[in-house]
Design a protein around this motif. Structure first.
Motif, short mmCIF file in Angstrom:
data_model
loop_
_atom_site.label_atom_id
_atom_site.label_comp_id
_atom_site.label_asym_id
_atom_site.label_seq_id
_atom_site.Cartn_x
_atom_site.Cartn_y
_atom_site.Cartn_z
N ALA A 10 47.38 80.69 -79.31
CA ALA A 10 46.50 79.70 -79.91
C ALA A 10 45.39 80.44 -80.63
N THR A 11 45.01 79.96 -81.79
CA THR A 11 43.94 80.61 -82.55
C THR A 11 42.79 79.63 -82.72
N ALA A 12 41.58 80.15 -82.66
CA ALA A 12 40.40 79.32 -82.85
C ALA A 12 40.28 78.95 -84.33
N SER A 13 39.87 77.72 -84.57
CA SER A 13 39.69 77.28 -85.95
C SER A 13 38.46 77.96 -86.56
N LYS A 14 38.66 78.52 -87.72
CA LYS A 14 37.57 79.22 -88.41
C LYS A 14 37.55 78.75 -89.86
N ASP A 39 42.82 80.98 -90.36
CA ASP A 39 42.05 81.23 -89.12
C ASP A 39 42.08 82.70 -88.70
#
Length: 155
Positions: A10-14, A39
């Motif tokens: 999972a990747t953090a939204s950026k 992201d």
């Protein structure tokens, strides 16, 4: 079959970065959530490949070795590939032990100027694209030198 590949994290939204990866989400080839390319931050080596691509097969050992070093993040994109089951087999056989996405619709083609695989994108720490290498990587030394020169990381 997909269980043999590394699952996508999972990747953090950026926020998207100027001169960064395109704002495109792609499904994971090995299970896990879709990944929004915008992201991602580096140091990252993103390799566009396909199981039917001979040059992709030739450069796979260099990418596998770089991934084992753990010095940079690695991500593969199985591009325009009608046989995902063969793509999974190729990635596992070659020891490409990092997450892979699939782009069946060539959604990254325009943004990354993909003429066809292989293509390798070097992403800096801030998320900007430091360099795009079109075509096959011909040696471990060439790949390691690009990582050093473009990302400031010694593999």
């Amino acid at each position: 079959m997909a269980g043999q590949l590394v699952a996508c994290p999972a990747t953090a939204s950026k926020p998207a970065v100027s001169n960064g990866l395109p704002d495109v989400s792609l499904p994971c080839l090995g299970g896990g959530p879709d990944i929004r390319l915008a992201d991602l931050r580096g140091p990252l080596v993103l390799n566009v490949w396909a199981q039917w691509c001979g040059p992709c097969r030739a450069e796979a050992p260099y990418l596998a070795k770089l991934a084992k070093s753990g010095k940079v993040s690695m991500l593969g994109i199985d591009y325009d590939d009608p046989r995902p089951e063969l793509a999974v087999k190729f990635a596992t056989t070659e020891g490409l032990a990092y997450p892979h996405l699939k782009d069946l619709d060539k959604s990254i083609q325009r943004a990354l100027k993909v003429g066809g695989p292989p293509l390798t994108v070097f992403v800096a720490k801030d998320g900007s694209i430091a360099y795009v290498h079109h075509g096959v990587l011909t040696s471990q030394h060439q790949l390691d030198q690009l990582v050093k020169d473009k990302l400031g990381v010694t593999p």
